[in-house]
Design a protein around this motif. Sequence first.
Motif, short mmCIF file in Angstrom:
data_model
loop_
_atom_site.label_atom_id
_atom_site.label_comp_id
_atom_site.label_asym_id
_atom_site.label_seq_id
_atom_site.Cartn_x
_atom_site.Cartn_y
_atom_site.Cartn_z
N ARG A 38 6.81 4.74 -8.26
CA ARG A 38 7.97 4.09 -7.66
C ARG A 38 8.92 5.17 -7.14
O ARG A 38 8.84 6.32 -7.56
CB ARG A 38 8.65 3.19 -8.69
N SER A 96 9.11 0.02 -5.50
CA SER A 96 7.72 0.14 -5.08
C SER A 96 7.63 0.36 -3.57
O SER A 96 8.56 0.04 -2.82
CB SER A 96 6.93 -1.11 -5.44
N ALA A 97 6.49 0.87 -3.13
CA ALA A 97 6.25 1.07 -1.69
C ALA A 97 6.32 -0.27 -0.95
O ALA A 97 6.84 -0.34 0.17
CB ALA A 97 4.91 1.75 -1.46
N THR A 98 5.83 -1.32 -1.56
CA THR A 98 5.88 -2.65 -0.93
C THR A 98 7.31 -3.09 -0.70
O THR A 98 7.66 -3.58 0.38
CB THR A 98 5.14 -3.69 -1.81
N GLU A 99 8.17 -2.89 -1.71
CA GLU A 99 9.59 -3.24 -1.55
C GLU A 99 10.24 -2.40 -0.46
O GLU A 99 11.03 -2.92 0.34
CB GLU A 99 10.33 -3.03 -2.87
N ARG A 114 8.83 -1.02 2.14
CA ARG A 114 8.34 -1.45 3.46
C ARG A 114 8.97 -2.77 3.91
O ARG A 114 9.04 -3.04 5.09
CB ARG A 114 6.82 -1.57 3.44
N SER A 115 9.43 -3.58 2.97
CA SER A 115 10.06 -4.85 3.33
C SER A 115 11.40 -4.64 4.03
O SER A 115 11.87 -5.53 4.74
CB SER A 115 10.26 -5.73 2.09
N GLU A 124 8.09 5.79 6.05
CA GLU A 124 6.75 5.60 6.62
C GLU A 124 5.96 6.91 6.68
O GLU A 124 4.75 6.90 6.57
CB GLU A 124 6.83 4.96 7.99
N LEU A 146 5.30 7.51 2.45
CA LEU A 146 4.66 6.54 1.57
C LEU A 146 3.14 6.58 1.73
O LEU A 146 2.65 6.83 2.82
CB LEU A 146 5.16 5.13 1.87
N ASP A 192 -0.59 1.67 3.32
CA ASP A 192 -0.58 0.30 2.81
C ASP A 192 -2.01 -0.22 2.80
O ASP A 192 -2.63 -0.36 3.84
CB ASP A 192 0.30 -0.57 3.70
N GLY A 238 -2.89 -3.12 1.51
CA GLY A 238 -2.88 -4.57 1.43
C GLY A 238 -3.09 -5.15 2.76
O GLY A 238 -3.70 -5.88 3.31
#
Length: 141
Positions: free
Chosen positions: A15, A104-107, A109-110, A133, A136, A139, A141
């Motif tokens: 994180r 997190s990377a997902t958060e 990127r949001s 970008e 990180l 991605d 996913g």
Amino acid sequence: MPATVALAMLQREGRWLMQLRDDVPGIVGPGCWGLFGGHLEPGETPEQALRRELVEEISWCGEGLQFRFLHHHPRRLAHVFVGHLTVPLEQLRLLEGQDMALVSATELRSGSIWSPKLGCKRPLVDGVAEILERLLPPDLG
């Protein structure tokens, strides 16, 4: 002339440490999430400035910080460093800003991050998404 700053992308257990900036008019990105760091003082190297800023902002002296790249933005030239946050979040003292979080990377990127202290989501500081970008992991996913 853009300001020259040094910023830290600090990782702990997958994180990333982020700072929710104060809601103060006139500062860069008021009320938005950004990276810890700040302006270089006259005569300081970017690494010296970053270490000073980390002590001033979270009472922690960065260890093993590695310079990664220069990020050009219309308002600033950022020396971007990466490193590991070697202490738990609870051991940091937030001395500047209204909140901090390991995200997190997902958060990231949001483009919008939840603030535990404010109980709401806030956006990223302008230009930080471009830095993220580049740093990180891809991605998957």
